[in-house]
Each structure stands twice: as C-alpha cells, then as structure tokens.
Design a protein around this motif. Structure first.
Motif, PDB file in Angstrom:
ATOM      1  N   ASN A 170       0.826  -1.216   0.000  1.00 51.34           N
ATOM      2  CA  ASN A 170       0.000   0.000   0.000  1.00 51.34           C
ATOM      3  C   ASN A 170       0.854   1.258   0.000  1.00 51.34           C
ATOM      4  N   ASP A 171       1.909   1.261   0.824  1.00 53.25           N
ATOM      5  CA  ASP A 171       2.812   2.413   0.869  1.00 53.25           C
ATOM      6  C   ASP A 171       3.537   2.588  -0.459  1.00 53.25           C
ATOM      7  N   LEU A 172       3.957   1.474  -1.044  1.00 55.70           N
ATOM      8  CA  LEU A 172       4.648   1.518  -2.331  1.00 55.70           C
ATOM      9  C   LEU A 172       3.745   2.120  -3.412  1.00 55.70           C
ATOM     10  N   CYS A 173       2.495   1.680  -3.440  1.00 54.61           N
ATOM     11  CA  CYS A 173       1.542   2.187  -4.440  1.00 54.61           C
ATOM     12  C   CYS A 173       1.292   3.681  -4.249  1.00 54.61           C
ATOM     13  N   LYS A 174       1.158   4.108  -2.973  1.00 52.07           N
ATOM     14  CA  LYS A 174       0.964   5.537  -2.699  1.00 52.07           C
ATOM     15  C   LYS A 174       2.149   6.347  -3.200  1.00 52.07           C
ATOM     16  N   GLU A 175       3.348   5.857  -2.921  1.00 49.54           N
ATOM     17  CA  GLU A 175       4.562   6.563  -3.311  1.00 49.54           C
ATOM     18  C   GLU A 175       4.691   6.660  -4.839  1.00 49.54           C
ATOM     19  N   LEU A 176       4.277   5.599  -5.536  1.00 46.35           N
ATOM     20  CA  LEU A 176       4.380   5.588  -6.999  1.00 46.35           C
ATOM     21  C   LEU A 176       3.174   6.252  -7.672  1.00 46.35           C
ATOM     22  N   GLY A 177       2.105   6.474  -6.900  1.00 44.45           N
ATOM     23  CA  GLY A 177       0.904   7.103  -7.457  1.00 44.45           C
ATOM     24  C   GLY A 177       0.105   6.177  -8.354  1.00 44.45           C
ATOM     25  N   ILE A 178       0.083   4.902  -7.991  1.00 41.52           N
ATOM     26  CA  ILE A 178      -0.674   3.906  -8.759  1.00 41.52           C
ATOM     27  C   ILE A 178      -1.534   3.086  -7.809  1.00 41.52           C
ATOM     28  N   SER A 179      -2.474   2.329  -8.361  1.00 38.54           N
ATOM     29  CA  SER A 179      -3.316   1.476  -7.513  1.00 38.54           C
ATOM     30  C   SER A 179      -2.687   0.089  -7.396  1.00 38.54           C
ATOM     31  N   ARG A 180      -3.150  -0.674  -6.419  1.00 34.68           N
ATOM     32  CA  ARG A 180      -2.672  -2.060  -6.247  1.00 34.68           C
ATOM     33  C   ARG A 180      -2.997  -2.878  -7.493  1.00 34.68           C
ATOM     34  N   THR A 181      -4.180  -2.628  -8.062  1.00 33.22           N
ATOM     35  CA  THR A 181      -4.596  -3.369  -9.257  1.00 33.22           C
ATOM     36  C   THR A 181      -3.597  -3.143 -10.385  1.00 33.22           C
ATOM     37  N   THR A 182      -3.195  -1.883 -10.573  1.00 34.49           N
ATOM     38  CA  THR A 182      -2.217  -1.569 -11.623  1.00 34.49           C
ATOM     39  C   THR A 182      -0.893  -2.260 -11.339  1.00 34.49           C
ATOM     40  N   LEU A 183      -0.453  -2.199 -10.101  1.00 34.13           N
ATOM     41  CA  LEU A 183       0.814  -2.827  -9.727  1.00 34.13           C
ATOM     42  C   LEU A 183       0.794  -4.314 -10.046  1.00 34.13           C
ATOM     43  N   TYR A 184      -0.272  -4.986  -9.616  1.00 38.00           N
ATOM     44  CA  TYR A 184      -0.344  -6.441  -9.813  1.00 38.00           C
ATOM     45  C   TYR A 184      -0.696  -6.828 -11.255  1.00 38.00           C
ATOM     46  N   ARG A 185      -1.092  -5.856 -12.066  1.00 38.79           N
ATOM     47  CA  ARG A 185      -1.304  -6.136 -13.486  1.00 38.79           C
ATOM     48  C   ARG A 185       0.049  -6.369 -14.166  1.00 38.79           C
ATOM     49  N   TYR A 186       1.097  -5.716 -13.643  1.00 36.17           N
ATOM     50  CA  TYR A 186       2.416  -5.789 -14.266  1.00 36.17           C
ATOM     51  C   TYR A 186       3.395  -6.688 -13.515  1.00 36.17           C
ATOM     52  N   LEU A 187       3.197  -6.818 -12.198  1.00 41.60           N
ATOM     53  CA  LEU A 187       4.154  -7.582 -11.390  1.00 41.60           C
ATOM     54  C   LEU A 187       3.459  -8.655 -10.561  1.00 41.60           C
ATOM     55  N   ASN A 188       4.183  -9.767 -10.342  1.00 38.58           N
ATOM     56  CA  ASN A 188       3.720 -10.788  -9.398  1.00 38.58           C
ATOM     57  C   ASN A 188       4.044 -10.302  -7.999  1.00 38.58           C
ATOM     58  N   PRO A 189       3.465 -10.914  -6.968  1.00 37.80           N
ATOM     59  CA  PRO A 189       3.741 -10.466  -5.589  1.00 37.80           C
ATOM     60  C   PRO A 189       5.221 -10.511  -5.211  1.00 37.80           C
ATOM     61  N   ASN A 190       6.002 -11.352  -5.899  1.00 39.33           N
ATOM     62  CA  ASN A 190       7.450 -11.420  -5.582  1.00 39.33           C
ATOM     63  C   ASN A 190       8.276 -10.406  -6.373  1.00 39.33           C
ATOM     64  N   GLY A 191       7.598  -9.589  -7.223  1.00 35.31           N
ATOM     65  CA  GLY A 191       8.302  -8.555  -7.983  1.00 35.31           C
ATOM     66  C   GLY A 191       8.674  -8.974  -9.401  1.00 35.31           C
ATOM     67  N   ALA A 192       8.403 -10.210  -9.759  1.00 34.39           N
ATOM     68  CA  ALA A 192       8.719 -10.672 -11.131  1.00 34.39           C
ATOM     69  C   ALA A 192       7.685 -10.112 -12.106  1.00 34.39           C
ATOM     70  N   LEU A 193       8.141  -9.802 -13.320  1.00 42.78           N
ATOM     71  CA  LEU A 193       7.239  -9.296 -14.345  1.00 42.78           C
ATOM     72  C   LEU A 193       6.228 -10.364 -14.752  1.00 42.78           C
ATOM     73  N   ARG A 194       5.004  -9.933 -14.924  1.00 47.82           N
ATOM     74  CA  ARG A 194       3.958 -10.847 -15.423  1.00 47.82           C
ATOM     75  C   ARG A 194       4.057 -10.937 -16.935  1.00 47.82           C
ATOM     76  N   ASN A 195       3.666 -12.077 -17.475  1.00 44.08           N
ATOM     77  CA  ASN A 195       3.601 -12.221 -18.932  1.00 44.08           C
ATOM     78  C   ASN A 195       2.405 -11.459 -19.416  1.00 44.08           C
ATOM     79  N   ARG A 196       2.604 -10.506 -20.321  1.00 43.59           N
ATOM     80  CA  ARG A 196       1.514  -9.682 -20.838  1.00 43.59           C
ATOM     81  C   ARG A 196       1.410  -9.862 -22.323  1.00 43.59           C
TER      82      ARG A 196
END
Length: 196
Positions: A170-196
């Motif tokens: 939550n703090d990371l998303c606030k700092e980056l100015g994005i939502s959790r949904t956006t974050l997890y659209r691009y990254l897995n919980p461990n920080g690895a890029l998702r296949n898009r």
C-alpha cells in the motif's frame, strides 16, 4: 396502442416540441401517451425514451415525427428497431427521410431491412479498416493496445521494492501514485514481471 416519442436537442427555449406533438396528436395519439425528451440525440441516457420503451407492449406501435428524433446513429436505430421487433412492437415515422418506415407493413419492413443491411455493411467496413490499420502499424514495429498505466521507471522501482519481503504494498503504491490493481497487473507479488 399508439405511443408517441418526441425530442428536441436544446432546452434553452430556442426549440420547442410543439410541431412534433401536434403531428403525433394528428396521427391519433393522446397527449398522455407522448413521451418527451429535451436532450441531445448523442446522449445515451434519455429518461423519457427509456420510460417509453418500458411502456411498449406487444402489438403497440411507437410513432415518431422524424427518424432522427429517435436514434443517435444508424447502428443505434437498427438495434432499437430490432429490440422493438423482438417485443412485437412496430415503428412508424411520420415525416422526413424515414417516412417510408412503418414496420407494421410489409414495405416498411423491407425498407428497414435495407437500413439494417447498410448498418451491417458499415460495421464490416469499419472492422476491415481497423484490422488493416493494425496490420500496417505492426509492420512498422508499433504495437496497438492500451498505453502502460505505469512508467518503466516506476516499474523498475516497484520490482526492486517488491523483492524485499518487508515492503508494504500500500505504501509503495501511494509513493508511486498507482493502484494495487495496476501494480499487480504488471508484477507478481514477488516482484517478477507478469507475462503480458
């Protein structure tokens, strides 16, 4: 039963419904059964049109002064008339270019079938042009689709931060100015890029 619908685009007093209402009354419709909107035809939500469509029952006929008073565009009109047809409701246009349309008669059904065929043709042409345009863009190395909701810099920062298990998402998303949904659209919980 005959049900009327009238619409003007401006509610500032520069237009009135009088002409349409008079024509609908002359066609045998009681003023109690005339629905009226004062809204642009491009607006999806026209309250009295919605109420009018809910009122119509099998065997009824919707009567409009001119075809452009009813639909936003040809596609909208075709869909609307198909909806009326499915309910067993006819459509009659009193004047203008659509005056030949009376879907309660065989010739009116034929005219509307031509309109429907033209609308289908228009949809097919648009689809064909879109596919050709996307192919041309791909050939030039451009990708279609939605733009990234997160910048490459933000993505790199988020990846580095999420590799640390103690990072508060939550703090990371606030700092980056994005939502959790956006974050997890691009990254897995461990920080690895998702296949898009």
């Amino acid at each position: 039963m005959l049900i009327g619908y009238a619409r003007i685009s401006k509610s500032d007093g520069s237009q009135t419904l009088d002409l349409q209402i008079d024509a609908l009354k002359e066609a045998g419709i009681s003023e109690n059964y005339i629905y009226k909107d004062e809204a642009s035809g491009s607006i999806d939500d026209r309250q009295d049109l919605t109420n009018c469509l809910k009122t119509l029952r099998e065997g009824d006929t919707l009567v409009v002064w001119k075809l452009d008073r009813l639909g936003r565009n040809l596609k909208h009109l075709v869909n609307l008339v198909q909806e009326l047809h499915d309910k067993g409701v006819g459509l009659k246009v009193l004047t203008g270019q659509g005056a030949n349309i009376d879907t309660t008669t065989p010739s009116g059904k034929m005219v509307f079938a031509i309109f429907a065929a033209l609308a289908e043709f228009e949809r097919a042409l648009i689809r064909e042009r879109t596919i050709a345009g996307l192919a041309a863009a791909r050939a030039r190395g451009r990708k279609g689709g939605r733009k990234l909701a997160i910048s490459k810099v933000q993505l790199s920062l988020a990846q580095a931060a999420m590799e640390n298990k103690k990072t508060n998402v939550n703090d990371l998303c606030k700092e980056l100015g994005i939502s959790r949904t956006t974050l997890y659209r691009y990254l897995n919980p461990n920080g690895a890029l998702r296949n898009r």
